[in-house]
Enzyme design. Structure first.
Site, PDB file in Angstrom:
ATOM      1  CD  GLU A 234       0.106  -2.999   0.453  1.00 42.12           C
ATOM      2  OE1 GLU A 234       0.003  -3.329   1.652  1.00 42.12           O
ATOM      3  OE2 GLU A 234      -0.376  -1.948  -0.005  1.00 42.12           O
TER       4      GLU A 234
ATOM      5  NE  ARG B 276       0.397   3.718  -3.494  1.00 38.25           N
ATOM      6  CZ  ARG B 276       0.691   3.940  -2.231  1.00 38.25           C
ATOM      7  NH1 ARG B 276       1.673   4.759  -1.915  1.00 38.25           N
ATOM      8  NH2 ARG B 276       0.012   3.343  -1.277  1.00 38.25           N
TER       9      ARG B 276
ATOM     10  CE  LYS C  43      -3.093   0.026   3.646  1.00 38.17           C
ATOM     11  NZ  LYS C  43      -2.079  -0.086   2.594  1.00 38.17           N
TER      12      LYS C  43
HETATM   13  C1  3PG Z   1       0.298   2.493   1.979  1.00 39.26           C
HETATM   14  O1  3PG Z   1      -0.212   2.504   0.866  1.00 39.26           O
HETATM   15  O2  3PG Z   1       0.107   1.549   2.748  1.00 39.26           O
HETATM   16  C2  3PG Z   1       1.079   3.697   2.394  1.00 39.26           C
HETATM   17  O3  3PG Z   1       1.552   4.391   1.314  1.00 39.26           O
HETATM   18  C3  3PG Z   1       2.097   3.450   3.445  1.00 39.26           C
HETATM   19  O4  3PG Z   1       3.002   4.493   3.472  1.00 39.26           O
HETATM   20  P1  3PG Z   1       3.932   4.876   4.723  1.00 39.26           P
HETATM   21  O5  3PG Z   1       4.394   3.635   5.409  1.00 39.26           O
HETATM   22  O6  3PG Z   1       5.082   5.623   4.075  1.00 39.26           O
HETATM   23  O7  3PG Z   1       3.127   5.797   5.590  1.00 39.26           O
END
Ligand code: 3PG
Length: 214
Positions: free
Chosen positions: A45, A49, A133
């Protein structure tokens, strides 16, 4: 919607972990995708950003066809066509307001919409989504939340993401409504910046070895 859901079901079953990556330099995305695929993680994914995100998605889609590249952090309607045109195989959102959900249900590619509550999950189910999700997973109730919704929401499955790492992933993956988890720990921005694909390969191989007990 049905065909798109079945395609998404195939993707979320391909590997126990979907690395969530934020790419600053699109040129690194091809090495990254090769590294992940070689380690056994075919799905990645790429979050929207950074300015490089769309180019990174396009580069992976073109140069690494064995990878399944998703566009993450999709927040607006206009991004739906942008990521589909770039070659994303599916869309991921962190949360899904009703108007965005409506547009997503007509998207040309599968969508894994984000939710964090039972009501949000029910609204998405009503709109036809079956694979969601769960974000931010650890802050929103973690594996206990997912176990609790198995009874009332048996038709839904979830890819929990947010605050998950190699150590906490097995508790999620042991649940019948969790085909995979997502997280940034496999390819953190710092390692990507350094171009440390050896280390990313090690982390990815360890993540690929996480299997839910059958
Ligand atoms: C996402 O967009 O799914 C998150 O930023 C996941 O981040 P993390 O695995 O660092 O908590």
């Amino acid at each position: 919607m049905k065909a798109r859901t079945e395609t998404l079901r195939k993707y979320v079953r391909m590997a126990p972990v979907i690395p969530v990556v934020t790419i600053e330099d699109a040129r690194t995305s091809i090495d990254l995708a090769h590294t992940l695929v070689r380690a056994g993680l075919a799905v990645v994914e790429v979050t929207l950003r950074t300015p490089a995100a769309l180019d990174a998605i396009a580069a992976i889609a073109k140069a690494v066809p064995e990878a399944i590249v998703a566009a993450g952090t999709v927040l607006t309607e206009s991004q739906i066509a942008e990521v589909a045109d770039a070659g994303a195989k599916f869309i991921v959102t962190p949360g899904t307001p009703p108007k965005l959900a409506e547009r997503l249900s007509a998207a040309p590619i599968p969508v894994m919409p984000g939710c964090a509550t039972v009501t949000e999950a029910m609204a998405l189910a009503e709109a036809g989504f079956e694979i969601l999700k769960f974000f931010p997973a650890s802050a929103s109730g973690g594996a206990a939340w997912l176990r609790s919704v198995q009874g009332p929401l048996p038709a839904l499955s979830f890819c929990p993401t947010g605050g998950i790492d190699q150590a906490s992933a097995p508790a999620y993956l042991s649940l019948a409504n969790v085909p995979c988890v997502g997280g940034t720990w496999v390819a953190p921005a710092e390692l990507l910046r350094k171009g440390d694909f050896d280390r990313i390969g090690e982390l990815a191989a360890a993540a690929a070895a996480l299997r839910r007990p059958t």
